[in-house]
Design a protein around this motif. Structure first.
Motif, PDB file in Angstrom:
ATOM      1  N   ASN A  49      -0.643 -10.419   4.220  1.00 57.86           N
ATOM      2  CA  ASN A  49      -1.239 -11.186   4.679  1.00 57.86           C
ATOM      3  C   ASN A  49      -1.515 -11.530   6.407  1.00 57.86           C
ATOM      4  N   ILE A  50      -2.642 -11.396   6.970  1.00 57.42           N
ATOM      5  CA  ILE A  50      -2.448 -11.970   8.672  1.00 57.42           C
ATOM      6  C   ILE A  50      -3.908 -12.695   8.826  1.00 57.42           C
ATOM      7  N   ALA A  51      -3.238 -13.764   9.415  1.00 54.26           N
ATOM      8  CA  ALA A  51      -4.803 -14.622  10.093  1.00 54.26           C
ATOM      9  C   ALA A  51      -5.588 -14.862   8.370  1.00 54.26           C
ATOM     10  N   ARG A  52      -5.058 -15.235   6.949  1.00 53.55           N
ATOM     11  CA  ARG A  52      -5.677 -16.482   6.161  1.00 53.55           C
ATOM     12  C   ARG A  52      -6.601 -14.562   5.442  1.00 53.55           C
ATOM     13  N   THR A  53      -6.033 -13.143   5.591  1.00 58.81           N
ATOM     14  CA  THR A  53      -6.961 -11.919   4.962  1.00 58.81           C
ATOM     15  C   THR A  53      -5.519 -11.267   4.582  1.00 58.81           C
ATOM     16  N   SER A  54      -5.636 -11.141   3.703  1.00 63.59           N
ATOM     17  CA  SER A  54      -5.232 -10.493   2.992  1.00 63.59           C
ATOM     18  C   SER A  54      -5.290  -8.252   2.315  1.00 63.59           C
ATOM     19  N   PHE A  55      -4.681  -8.280   2.790  1.00 66.15           N
ATOM     20  CA  PHE A  55      -4.516  -6.266   2.627  1.00 66.15           C
ATOM     21  C   PHE A  55      -3.597  -5.757   1.907  1.00 66.15           C
ATOM     22  N   PHE A  56      -4.584  -5.020   0.611  1.00 71.49           N
ATOM     23  CA  PHE A  56      -3.835  -4.459  -0.279  1.00 71.49           C
ATOM     24  C   PHE A  56      -3.812  -3.062   0.135  1.00 71.49           C
ATOM     25  N   HIS A  57      -2.657  -2.207   0.327  1.00 72.48           N
ATOM     26  CA  HIS A  57      -2.890  -1.137   1.058  1.00 72.48           C
ATOM     27  C   HIS A  57      -1.969  -0.067   0.075  1.00 72.48           C
ATOM     28  N   ILE A  58      -2.176   1.346   0.460  1.00 68.15           N
ATOM     29  CA  ILE A  58      -1.873   2.736  -0.297  1.00 68.15           C
ATOM     30  C   ILE A  58      -1.082   3.600   0.590  1.00 68.15           C
ATOM     31  N   LYS A  59      -0.712   4.624   0.565  1.00 70.01           N
ATOM     32  CA  LYS A  59      -0.688   5.343   1.493  1.00 70.01           C
ATOM     33  C   LYS A  59      -0.783   6.303   0.651  1.00 70.01           C
ATOM     34  N   ARG A  60      -0.895   8.176   0.780  1.00 75.00           N
ATOM     35  CA  ARG A  60      -0.705   9.588   0.436  1.00 75.00           C
ATOM     36  C   ARG A  60      -0.742  10.217   2.002  1.00 75.00           C
ATOM     37  N   GLY A  61       0.457  10.397   1.628  1.00 76.94           N
ATOM     38  CA  GLY A  61       0.206  11.809   2.662  1.00 76.94           C
ATOM     39  C   GLY A  61       0.682  10.761   4.272  1.00 76.94           C
ATOM     40  N   ASN A  62       0.268  11.167   4.639  1.00 72.86           N
ATOM     41  CA  ASN A  62      -0.552  10.333   6.120  1.00 72.86           C
ATOM     42  C   ASN A  62      -1.827   9.469   6.439  1.00 72.86           C
ATOM     43  N   ILE A  63      -2.382   9.091   5.366  1.00 77.93           N
ATOM     44  CA  ILE A  63      -3.298   8.624   5.621  1.00 77.93           C
ATOM     45  C   ILE A  63      -3.438   7.266   4.763  1.00 77.93           C
ATOM     46  N   TRP A  64      -4.084   6.240   5.237  1.00 72.57           N
ATOM     47  CA  TRP A  64      -3.754   5.256   4.465  1.00 72.57           C
ATOM     48  C   TRP A  64      -5.157   4.366   3.799  1.00 72.57           C
ATOM     49  N   LYS A  95      -6.747  17.995  -2.456  1.00 72.84           N
ATOM     50  CA  LYS A  95      -5.189  17.343  -1.581  1.00 72.84           C
ATOM     51  C   LYS A  95      -5.499  15.906  -0.311  1.00 72.84           C
ATOM     52  N   ILE A  96      -5.243  14.833  -0.273  1.00 75.36           N
ATOM     53  CA  ILE A  96      -6.031  14.230   0.137  1.00 75.36           C
ATOM     54  C   ILE A  96      -5.308  14.072   1.607  1.00 75.36           C
ATOM     55  N   SER A  97      -6.240  14.559   3.055  1.00 71.98           N
ATOM     56  CA  SER A  97      -5.746  15.053   4.538  1.00 71.98           C
ATOM     57  C   SER A  97      -6.830  13.965   4.770  1.00 71.98           C
ATOM     58  N   GLU A  98      -6.567  14.466   6.516  1.00 73.43           N
ATOM     59  CA  GLU A  98      -7.471  13.879   7.315  1.00 73.43           C
ATOM     60  C   GLU A  98      -8.433  14.382   7.598  1.00 73.43           C
ATOM     61  N   ASP A  99      -8.124  16.152   7.925  1.00 73.49           N
ATOM     62  CA  ASP A  99      -9.123  17.449   7.722  1.00 73.49           C
ATOM     63  C   ASP A  99     -10.357  16.902   6.585  1.00 73.49           C
ATOM     64  N   ASN A 100      -9.406  17.153   5.305  1.00 73.32           N
ATOM     65  CA  ASN A 100     -10.498  17.051   3.871  1.00 73.32           C
ATOM     66  C   ASN A 100     -11.888  15.447   3.679  1.00 73.32           C
ATOM     67  N   ILE A 101     -11.193  14.767   5.000  1.00 67.43           N
ATOM     68  CA  ILE A 101     -11.588  13.016   4.340  1.00 67.43           C
ATOM     69  C   ILE A 101     -12.394  13.683   5.578  1.00 67.43           C
ATOM     70  N   LYS A 102     -12.096  14.487   7.021  1.00 69.77           N
ATOM     71  CA  LYS A 102     -13.581  14.694   7.706  1.00 69.77           C
ATOM     72  C   LYS A 102     -14.568  14.824   7.711  1.00 69.77           C
ATOM     73  N   ASN A 103     -13.885  16.426   6.303  1.00 67.48           N
ATOM     74  CA  ASN A 103     -15.152  17.071   6.244  1.00 67.48           C
ATOM     75  C   ASN A 103     -16.431  16.991   5.444  1.00 67.48           C
ATOM     76  N   ASN A 104     -15.480  15.757   4.345  1.00 67.54           N
ATOM     77  CA  ASN A 104     -16.521  15.075   2.735  1.00 67.54           C
ATOM     78  C   ASN A 104     -16.718  14.159   3.094  1.00 67.54           C
ATOM     79  N   PHE A 105     -16.460  13.274   4.505  1.00 67.15           N
ATOM     80  CA  PHE A 105     -17.385  11.708   4.668  1.00 67.15           C
ATOM     81  C   PHE A 105     -18.610  11.700   4.030  1.00 67.15           C
ATOM     82  N   VAL A 106     -19.335  12.560   4.226  1.00 67.52           N
ATOM     83  CA  VAL A 106     -20.498  12.218   3.130  1.00 67.52           C
ATOM     84  C   VAL A 106     -20.812  12.186   2.203  1.00 67.52           C
TER      85      VAL A 106
END
Length: 445
Positions: A49-64, A95-106
């Motif tokens: 909780n930051i400034a009355r805002t809730s952040f729910f997060h999970i991490k897979r590898g180096n991706i948040w 696999k969840i990775s930065e390259d795969n997310i950038k290649n498949n952002f559409v």
């Protein structure tokens, strides 16, 4: 529900951003980066909780993955959605990775449009999504020819999408054909137990699920029956069946959840589970029961302390199921004090080892038959400490797998009806399997 959804890399750079409500601004992106990703101390809580805002997060590898909201939302539902979203992405491009997310952002933005509507979760079923979004993801480095082949859609796929959108049954496409029609049914149960040192059951329940693999042609309708007390009472079978011959005559299910393919109206009126199954593997139902549970194992502990320098532990393990059955992957974890200096072990069956990093004796047995008994003895040497506080003994925990349902659930019938294609219920090959596993299976010592 969700005000905004952001995907970050390990540097805190935003890879995917989607805001659904006006109360979530650009400062929310920076707040999560500063207070969670680049925090001086590791953030262990998945909710911040930051400034009355809730952040729910999970991490897979180096991706948040972060879901942001200013409303009082159901946290379990948000995490369930985030996990489902990761599952959907993995099914499309691996696999969840930065390259795969950038290649498949559409593709990711296209998926977000289907699974989220104004921050409310919609359809997250992979099988259904793949009938709407037939574009396959780019996995790693691929040639231009391979990418062109992946992104191109045939006329047949376009026709399937049209029939899927306009048809009544959304979870199964038309025109499925198999040489052999087969059904695989797994009843998987997790036994949770807390038992006192004297052998009194303090709490016990079974959480189970029925997983089905369907390889059936056409558009078949299945009827599935179990020995649920409500179903048995409605058909007047509680007095006719012999409990000693077929296990328990009926079981009392406390609550259950069904897959969307199940016709709930028929279940409420006729107490029968009727459905048109999706193609492939899916979870048909989940259930929970608390009465008349057959506990596969019983642990009898005996602990003796000699002043503050020595301790003797003797554990007797008894299997209480039928002698014809065989349990596997048995593991008993016996906790030891923090000031343990050495352990001498004697076990009748299996292998036992003291793990100082875990402060526990781990006793493993590959297989054990029903109505058997085995024991382990341990002599624990302790270092003298100035701490006068008495050691509070944690419970002895256990893992196992048995080939039966501890709740007593039985599949009474599984019938298949298909009127358009010429095959009957007798032509379908059916496989039914029961698996009982340990959940939190503990005995106080």
């Amino acid at each position: 529900m969700i005000g905004g959804l952001f995907i970050y890399n390990h540097k805190g750079e935003v890879l995917i951003s989607r805001v659904f409500r006006d109360d979530i601004g650009r400062n929310a992106v920076d707040a999560f980066r500063v207070n969670v990703i680049h925090a001086r101390q590791q953030v262990r809580s998945p909710v911040t909780n930051i400034a009355r805002t809730s952040f729910f997060h999970i991490k897979r590898g180096n991706i948040w993955f972060a879901a942001v909201t200013k409303q009082n939302v159901n946290a379990a539902m948000v995490f369930e959605f985030l996990l489902k979203m990761v599952e959907v992405m993995q099914s499309y491009f691996g696999k969840i990775s930065e390259d795969n997310i950038k290649n498949n952002f559409v593709l990711i933005y296209e998926l977000l449009d289907e699974i989220l509507d104004f921050g409310y979760a919609q359809n997250t079923d992979v099988g259904i999504l793949k009938t709407f979004i037939t574009q396959q993801g780019i996995k790693g480095t691929q040639s231009k020819e391979e990418q062109a082949q992946i992104t191109s859609q045939s006329k047949e796929e376009q026709t399937q999408i049209t029939s899927q959108v306009t048809g009544q049954i959304t979870h199964r496409r038309v025109g499925i054909k198999y040489r052999r029609n087969e059904l695989f049914l797994d009843t998987i149960e997790y036994v949770n137990l807390l038992m006192s040192q004297q052998g009194q059951i303090l709490s016990a329940h079974v959480a189970g699920k029925v997983v089905m693999k369907s390889y059936l042609s056409g558009m078949p309708e299945c009827k599935f029956g179990i020995n649920d007390k409500i179903q048995m009472d409605s058909k007047g079978k509680t007095t006719t069946e012999d409990p000693s011959r077929s296990g328990k005559a009926s079981i009392a299910i406390d609550d259950c959840q069904f897959h969307q393919c199940v016709k709930l109206s028929k279940f409420e009126s006729e107490h029968s589970i009727s459905f048109i199954p999706p193609d492939g593997e899916f979870e048909l139902m989940r259930y929970r029961t608390t009465k008349d549970i057959s506990l596969p194992f019983r642990i009898i502990p005996l602990v003796r302390e000699f002043e503050r320098t020595k301790m003797e532990v003797k554990i007797v393990l008894k299997s209480t199921f039928k002698p014809s059955l065989l349990a596997q992957k048995i593991e008993v974890r016996i906790p030891t004090p923090l000031n343990t200096s050495g352990v001498q072990l004697i076990c009748m069956k299996g292998k036992a080892k003291y793990k100082s990093s875990e402060n526990a004796i781990v006793w493993k047995i590959k297989r054990m038959g029903g109505m058997k008994e085995s024991q382990i003895s341990a002599e624990i040497e302790l270092l003298q400490t100035n701490d006068k506080k008495k050691w509070t003994r944690p419970p002895i925990s256990m893992n196992f797998e048995v080939p039966f349902a501890p709740s007593g659930l039985k599949v009474r019938y599984l019938k298949v009806f298909e009127s358009k294609i010429n095959y009957s219920d007798q032509d379908v090959i059916k496989w039914v399997r029961y698996i009982g596993r340990s959940g939190l299976y503990e005995t106080r010592c």
